[in-house]
Design an enzyme around this catalytic site. Structure first.
Site, PDB file in Angstrom:
ATOM      1  N   ARG A 294       0.825  -1.217   0.000  1.00 12.94           N
ATOM      2  CA  ARG A 294       0.000   0.000   0.000  1.00 12.94           C
ATOM      3  C   ARG A 294       0.855   1.262   0.000  1.00 12.94           C
ATOM      4  NH1 ARG A 294      -5.407  -2.008   3.438  1.00 12.94           N
ATOM      5  NH2 ARG A 294      -6.100  -3.289   1.695  1.00 12.94           N
ATOM      6  N   TYR A 434      -6.917   0.167  -6.906  1.00 12.13           N
ATOM      7  CA  TYR A 434      -6.342  -1.136  -6.558  1.00 12.13           C
ATOM      8  C   TYR A 434      -5.612  -1.139  -5.217  1.00 12.13           C
ATOM      9  CZ  TYR A 434      -1.972   0.075  -9.307  1.00 12.13           C
ATOM     10  OH  TYR A 434      -0.843   0.617  -9.829  1.00 12.13           O
ATOM     11  N   GLU A 435      -5.289  -2.328  -4.772  1.00 12.64           N
ATOM     12  CA  GLU A 435      -4.659  -2.525  -3.454  1.00 12.64           C
ATOM     13  C   GLU A 435      -5.555  -1.983  -2.337  1.00 12.64           C
ATOM     14  OE1 GLU A 435      -1.926  -4.425  -3.509  1.00 12.64           O
ATOM     15  OE2 GLU A 435      -2.110  -4.426  -1.325  1.00 12.64           O
ATOM     16  N   GLY A 436      -6.876  -2.209  -2.511  1.00 13.75           N
ATOM     17  CA  GLY A 436      -7.860  -1.699  -1.554  1.00 13.75           C
ATOM     18  C   GLY A 436      -8.344  -0.333  -1.989  1.00 13.75           C
ATOM     19  N   GLN A 441      -9.684   1.931   2.386  1.00 11.82           N
ATOM     20  CA  GLN A 441      -8.595   2.496   3.193  1.00 11.82           C
ATOM     21  C   GLN A 441      -9.167   3.319   4.341  1.00 11.82           C
ATOM     22  OE1 GLN A 441      -5.472   1.602   2.535  1.00 11.82           O
ATOM     23  NE2 GLN A 441      -6.108   0.527   0.669  1.00 11.82           N
TER      24      GLN A 441
END
Lengths: 592, 592
Positions: A294, A434-436, A441
């Site tokens: 992240r 992406y990546e959450g 978040q």
């Protein structure tokens, strides 16, 4: 074609004047003297400007094509990948036991920024490989490490992460991909994964897929998930490549941006996989890499904005249009450069002050990861866990916003692909997703991280702000321009925290409805703290008679801009948060 | 494929419950009864959903291609253009003397929103034609009107606007295109124009280019500019088409979005042109169409956001992911729909409350234009001139932001072109740039419009807000949720105005550095006023026992959301404005 020059001077300022790396007491940091880091960053800058940046528009235009099961990357990507490998750039912060150079993660981060700014899509092939390296390094057996790590460190093989399926992204508990145990200890993996970056391409001899799947006996939801190594080609005991595994790329997605990255639908048809880490602990294994992953995406947010900003600033200095309202600054020419106009300045200052602040926050975050990993410092680990959703969510939102702002400086030319500004905006957009996704978040920040370890880390953060202000309020230069706005913003943030504590227990939606605002608020406070630290370092440099006065004075002026013009946002976010859940949740689902 | 359904109910509410058109006393408005407007909007909605919306992704994918001097529009565009012509949709608000239907501009605006939501790029061919119609209608000779207007009204011929050149966009004084007078009264036009929307295409027998060029004797800068009619095919005295004029499309631009619109480089090589309006008064002629043109772009901002919002709301209701924190709302299913999550709600409410507020502001602006044009009301003309930069600048900024927010609801699918959400964001982006980039709108607002006619119009606006609040503060339902926040925001806006007055005279940069914030601040106050009016109308409907209670209650809840969560932005903008020019202008140009 867009320009790019690595901001080595600014990075050196952060490393040596703000973070003071050689005195930080983190294992490996003592070697990071000015000459060494300058040489590394300078060399990375050359590769970025000469090799990667020229390929950025080519990658965007050509994209990736699936041909007979193989994905063809854009012209020149293969050559550039060889350059990166030969230069040792893929091994920078990897374990020397497996061929890495063993530099701190902080240096990998600084170099990573340079490569991402030059060519975000290209850098993802290596970025994903680094992720696979980290996962196997943390959770692999000795044999798995010996088999895969040297190849991944050298990028002779690349890696992927397979989480998402068509019907589940954030909610991995819905996962359908199955892992069936075989007599030889391996597993048969069956299912479809989507959005797999670098899932298939023509730049490496093998691709090491890390795949989340459900093995029998793990229970419902995410509990039953395990992590598997599923290589494209099976690896013989001697390390040579064996049979092709039963997996294939079904499709390359057409995307808004990062066209140079091959985003694949991956089909696993009873593919051979090897358990990585413990059975049914796949989610935990993924989570151990999450901070780095992240932070890497948060870095993309400002790194693309940096590249866009450099081009916008150059255009604003060159393009003649209109006259300064206070009297021409280019009387001999047909018009003044755009940069004389206050609203163009405002736009450029927004970009510059964000990018430099975000760089500081990201570097600080990377140093906390080093402190946590290399010194086993639990407080640093807790603090960076708290920061990660802010670094990821706030910086990618703002990074995209700033890439769009940079595009605006070009007027109509910004909308034409030929000028390259559209690509920056389109590429930057994915980092918010992406990546959450950034909403996730915000949920992670407010729903998990604030309360983690009894709220110790957020209290430590507030304490850090308070202490910094107290220690420096004797310096009148810092007080008005930096400390007063920082204190006010921090007070707003604390008030929001109090509101969440008071209402969140009985009405969790009241906290969640304000989570996105809180994430942005905290982003401003973090950047405010970074700017205050940078200003302090810059004043110290000036007081000590530093020769680069122009740089240091510009640093202070840029910081004052951020404090004056962006920190007032916290009051707005607080006002929004304090309206609670009611306005947010008032409508019936059918009323939308 | 994205869905779209015309928001007829919301439009009817605005026309009849808020603007009360039949009682407005504007010539032509008395005929706009509920049944009539419902029939028109409903029929437009059918064309939009059945014909235009399905072509939107096709236009995006195929784009326009230049082949042997002719631009090929995407598959199906030609057919759809015929449907629009046959349905009389191109003639809606045009002069009946030339084949138009003579409806108010307000009705053209409402129908225009529907068509833009369904297919922005397609609608530009007609939009530009309408602009050319307006220019010739306002400034043409009797002969010019007779020659061109019937064809333009029917869209048998289409129109263009040629302003920009490679080296000049905003600063038209730098223009190089020349117009040389000929013995027969015509002019020879020579030069290159860029970013010409609908500059060349295959859907009309002739294209009527309106070209700004410099004719001898006009002096320096914009003073020397005149406006010319330069048809693709010369027109014979009997109205038939004659020789091909010496002009050609040199290139079709590759753009970030609106691929279905043909954006051309146009080369004029001694082309025959005819003066439109007075010699050397070309800028003035262009300005007379500016209110309508800019309102039309402000409309694009929210119209595309509306389409994006409809899809985001549908996806949030359908997609199952995660569980509501307050207890499952779909216990029988594998997960709850996205719409249960507060942060998804926040996002959708942002979109919904903006779009509905912007629609109200745009319709009100269109009614002011009708009042100004049809009743010759100078106050209405002054007021709408003040609003136009807000409608254009604020609504296109926010419209893009909301299209991006809608995309975010889809997670990774939002980034994949197949789902269509990327197109909305890419298409919406241009509206912030063309027809005067938004920084120029802010400059127009603060540098010109505030002081216009001795500041009378901005004072009238403040008075209008004040009067509305005073007249309605007896209604407790309106007071807390609507009037109090509106008064606070209006007070902030006035404070900014005072700051500009006090500092702007001696230091114009202090005002200009805050111009962008002022534009956004005023946008929030305008939308706040609109929401207060809509809430009043909705309460009145409920009190009168209206049957569509769900609609009216949702309207009020949506308004309360906007007031509570967006009006607090004005305090932030004021704080930014009051920092003045110093932080903005502190750096030397080389320091960027």
């Amino acid at each position: 074609m867009p320009i790019y020059a690595a901001p080595v001077k600014d990075m050196q300022f952060l490393l040596h004047d703000v973070l003071k790396v050689t005195e930080a007491g983190i294992p490996g940091y003592a070697d990071l003297d000015r000459d060494f880091t300058n040489a590394v960053l300078d060399e990375a800058g050359k590769v970025a400007s000469d090799v990667l940046a020229p390929l950025n528009p080519i990658g965007d235009r050509e994209g990736c094509r699936l041909e007979n099961g193989v994905v063809r990357t854009p012209s020149g990507f293969g050559h550039a990948f060889e350059v990166m490998k030969r230069g040792g750039w893929t091994a920078l912060d990897c374990d020397p036991d497996y061929g890495g150079q063993g530099l701190p993660y902080l240096m990998g981060t600084a170099v990573g920024e340079i490569f991402v700014s030059a060519n975000m899509a290209f850098n993802m092939y290596q970025g994903l490989t680094h992720g696979a390296y980290s996962a196997i390094h943390a959770h692999g057996s000795a044999e798995q490490k010996a088999t895969y790590l040297p190849k991944l460190v050298a990028c002779d093989w690349t890696g992927t992460m397979n989480l998402t399926e068509p019907h589940c992204g954030t909610d991995l508990g819905l996962m359908r991909t199955k892992a069936e145990p075989q007599a030889d200890g391996s597993y048969r993996i069956t299912g479809q994964k989507i959005f797999i970056s670098a899932g298939e391409h023509d730049m490496a001899a093998n691709i090491v897929h890390l795949v989340l799947a459900k093995a029998p006996g793990g229970g419902e939801g995410t509990k039953g998930i395990s992590l598997f190594i599923v290589p494209k080609f099976l690896v013989n005991p001697d390390g040579s490549l064996g049979a092709r595994n039963s997996l294939s790329c079904g499709k390359v997605e057409e995307k808004m941006g990062i066209h140079g990255n091959s985003t694949c639908v991956m089909n696993y048809d009873g593919a051979t996989g090897y358990l990585l880490g413990d059975l049914h602990k796949g989610m935990r294994a993924m989570f151990t890499m999450m901070n780095e992953a992240r932070l890497g995406v948060g870095l993309q947010g400002y790194a693309v904005a940096e590249a866009a900003y450099q081009n916008a600033a150059a255009y604003a200095r060159d393009r003649l249009q209109g006259r300064a309202v206070t009297g021409s600054e280019n009387p001999a020419g047909p018009a003044d450069p755009l940069i004389v106009h206050p609203d163009i300045r405002r736009n450029l200052m927004d970009q510059k002050s964000f990018v430099e602040g975000a760089r500081a926050l990201t570097f600080w975050g990377a140093s906390l990861i080093d402190r946590s990993v290399r010194s086993g410092d639990a407080e640093a680990e807790g603090l960076v866990s708290l920061m990660i959703p802010v670094i990821k969510g706030f910086q990618t939102d703002k990074g995209f916003e700033m890439a769009v702002a940079a595009q605006q400086v070009f007027g109509g030319h910004g909308y034409i692909e030929e000028w390259g500004m559209s690509q920056f905006a389109r590429d930057a957009r994915i980092a918010m997703i992406y990546e959450g996704a950034n909403g996730v978040q915000a949920l992670d920040l407010v729903g998990r991280k604030l309360a983690q370890d009894g709220g110790r880390h957020v209290l430590a953060f507030f304490e850090m702000v308070k202490t910094f202000c107290k220690e420096n309020e004797g310096d009148a230069r810092l007080k008005t321009g930096f400390l007063d706005p920082l204190k006010a913003a921090s007070k707003d943030l604390q008030a929001a925290g109090v509101y969440f504590m008071q209402t969140g227990m009985k009405a969790p939606n009241a906290a969640l409805a304000g989570s996105y605002d809180f994430m942005h608020m905290m982003g401003h406070v973090c950047l405010g703290l970074m700017w205050a630290r940078m200003a302090k370092a810059a004043y110290a440099g000036l007081d000590a008679g530093a020769t680069d006065r122009d740089f240091l004075e510009a640093k202070i002026a840029t910081g004052r801009y951020y404090m004056a013009r962006h920190l007032p946002a916290t009051a707005m976010h607080l006002a929004r948060i304090e309206t609670g859940a009611e306005p947010v949740m008032a409508l019936a689902a059918e009323a939308f």
